[in-house]
Design a protein around this motif. Sequence first.
Motif, PDB file in Angstrom:
ATOM      1  N   ASP A  51     -73.425  11.005 -56.512  1.00 38.84           N
ATOM      2  CA  ASP A  51     -73.463  10.430 -55.163  1.00 38.84           C
ATOM      3  C   ASP A  51     -72.075   9.899 -54.809  1.00 38.84           C
ATOM      4  O   ASP A  51     -71.364   9.340 -55.654  1.00 38.84           O
ATOM      5  CB  ASP A  51     -74.470   9.281 -55.082  1.00 38.84           C
ATOM      6  CG  ASP A  51     -75.906   9.757 -54.968  1.00 38.84           C
ATOM      7  OD1 ASP A  51     -76.121  10.966 -54.768  1.00 38.84           O
ATOM      8  OD2 ASP A  51     -76.815   8.905 -55.084  1.00 38.84           O
ATOM      9  N   PHE A 240     -72.399  11.531 -49.302  1.00 39.77           N
ATOM     10  CA  PHE A 240     -72.370  12.905 -49.797  1.00 39.77           C
ATOM     11  C   PHE A 240     -72.904  12.882 -51.226  1.00 39.77           C
ATOM     12  O   PHE A 240     -72.827  11.854 -51.907  1.00 39.77           O
ATOM     13  CB  PHE A 240     -70.928  13.431 -49.762  1.00 39.77           C
ATOM     14  CG  PHE A 240     -70.732  14.771 -50.425  1.00 39.77           C
ATOM     15  CD1 PHE A 240     -70.983  15.935 -49.734  1.00 39.77           C
ATOM     16  CD2 PHE A 240     -70.292  14.857 -51.737  1.00 39.77           C
ATOM     17  CE1 PHE A 240     -70.804  17.169 -50.347  1.00 39.77           C
ATOM     18  CE2 PHE A 240     -70.113  16.078 -52.360  1.00 39.77           C
ATOM     19  CZ  PHE A 240     -70.369  17.246 -51.645  1.00 39.77           C
ATOM     20  N   SER A 241     -73.440  14.005 -51.686  1.00 38.57           N
ATOM     21  CA  SER A 241     -73.965  14.030 -53.053  1.00 38.57           C
ATOM     22  C   SER A 241     -73.880  15.438 -53.625  1.00 38.57           C
ATOM     23  O   SER A 241     -74.183  16.423 -52.941  1.00 38.57           O
ATOM     24  CB  SER A 241     -75.412  13.545 -53.072  1.00 38.57           C
ATOM     25  OG  SER A 241     -75.895  13.445 -54.395  1.00 38.57           O
ATOM     26  N   TRP A 253     -74.838  20.946 -54.012  1.00 43.04           N
ATOM     27  CA  TRP A 253     -74.880  19.826 -53.068  1.00 43.04           C
ATOM     28  C   TRP A 253     -76.323  19.415 -52.794  1.00 43.04           C
ATOM     29  O   TRP A 253     -77.202  20.273 -52.632  1.00 43.04           O
ATOM     30  CB  TRP A 253     -74.207  20.194 -51.762  1.00 43.04           C
ATOM     31  CG  TRP A 253     -72.719  20.389 -51.887  1.00 43.04           C
ATOM     32  CD1 TRP A 253     -71.939  20.204 -52.993  1.00 43.04           C
ATOM     33  CD2 TRP A 253     -71.836  20.836 -50.844  1.00 43.04           C
ATOM     34  NE1 TRP A 253     -70.628  20.493 -52.719  1.00 43.04           N
ATOM     35  CE2 TRP A 253     -70.528  20.876 -51.409  1.00 43.04           C
ATOM     36  CE3 TRP A 253     -72.014  21.187 -49.515  1.00 43.04           C
ATOM     37  CZ2 TRP A 253     -69.419  21.266 -50.665  1.00 43.04           C
ATOM     38  CZ3 TRP A 253     -70.908  21.574 -48.772  1.00 43.04           C
ATOM     39  CH2 TRP A 253     -69.626  21.603 -49.347  1.00 43.04           C
ATOM     40  N   LYS A 255     -78.213  18.134 -50.104  1.00 41.90           N
ATOM     41  CA  LYS A 255     -78.124  17.899 -48.658  1.00 41.90           C
ATOM     42  C   LYS A 255     -79.104  16.832 -48.187  1.00 41.90           C
ATOM     43  O   LYS A 255     -78.878  16.165 -47.166  1.00 41.90           O
ATOM     44  CB  LYS A 255     -78.330  19.204 -47.895  1.00 41.90           C
ATOM     45  CG  LYS A 255     -77.260  20.254 -48.174  1.00 41.90           C
ATOM     46  CD  LYS A 255     -77.488  21.505 -47.352  1.00 41.90           C
ATOM     47  CE  LYS A 255     -76.379  22.523 -47.599  1.00 41.90           C
ATOM     48  NZ  LYS A 255     -76.329  22.987 -48.991  1.00 41.90           N
ATOM     49  N   PHE A 258     -77.353  13.408 -48.007  1.00 39.96           N
ATOM     50  CA  PHE A 258     -76.225  13.153 -47.110  1.00 39.96           C
ATOM     51  C   PHE A 258     -76.596  12.057 -46.120  1.00 39.96           C
ATOM     52  O   PHE A 258     -77.634  12.114 -45.455  1.00 39.96           O
ATOM     53  CB  PHE A 258     -75.854  14.425 -46.346  1.00 39.96           C
ATOM     54  CG  PHE A 258     -75.150  15.478 -47.185  1.00 39.96           C
ATOM     55  CD1 PHE A 258     -75.178  15.457 -48.569  1.00 39.96           C
ATOM     56  CD2 PHE A 258     -74.465  16.509 -46.566  1.00 39.96           C
ATOM     57  CE1 PHE A 258     -74.543  16.420 -49.333  1.00 39.96           C
ATOM     58  CE2 PHE A 258     -73.812  17.486 -47.310  1.00 39.96           C
ATOM     59  CZ  PHE A 258     -73.862  17.439 -48.689  1.00 39.96           C
TER      60      PHE A 258
END
Length: 263
Positions: A51, A240-241, A253, A255, A258
């Motif tokens: 994260d 973001f992660s 990612w 999503k 986010f």
Amino acid sequence: MAAKAGKESGLVETIKTIVYALLIAGVFRTLFFQPFWIPSGSMKDTLLIGDFLFVNKMAYGYSQYSCPFASMCSFIDGRIMAREPERGDIVVFRHPVTGQDFIKRLIGLPGDKIQMKEGRLWINGTEVPTEPAGEFIETFEPQGPMGGTPICSNGMVGLGADCIKTRLTETLPGGRSHDILDTRTSPLDNTGVYTVPEGNFFFMGDNRDNSNDSRVPQTAHGVGFVPFENLVGRADRVMFSSAGRSIFFFWTWRKDRFFKGLE
């Protein structure tokens, strides 16, 4: 020639404007917000390895540890425009011994008596209520750039198998609720009483059986009580992660995380 000189002058001014804007943005971000990557699983499932978030440095006022380099602000005594943190805040703080940045949940305020009994949290002689919240299931595999593997309630499982942890919702005094994970019986499930000194705070990870926090006495390997001035700021949202070992592995990612708000 005059027209050409005018165009060159306009281009130079445009470049200068962009450079100044970037410098101002960089200074603003450095002074008031700190980017922070989650490197370990001590705050699961609230925060996951990979994260990325920004920490609000002005949430509790400004101290020398709010600066990018503490030596730059060593002239600050205590905190400027200090505001007391609230129980349940997710806080980035500077380790009192090593100077390393940690992120944990604020559990104990000055004067509080904190204790763990059979894996449950007690504050000022009262057990903090919990209720079942299902299971937290993740894949047993190397996680993040460090490549560590998670601890599972269902014992040693093979790579790619489900790693299961018991999840509970804990409600702190004041009414704020958050999820915690219970994985196994550990030495920190039963402790003595910690009395939080004036001007200090007591922190714990949400992944209770896999967290180096204030339950461990203050040394290079333990956190202990954290002075107010060591607080860097409050984390409010995941920006973001990524579940992969690199930010560039776009297929890893997450999503759904986010811009996720934190509780």
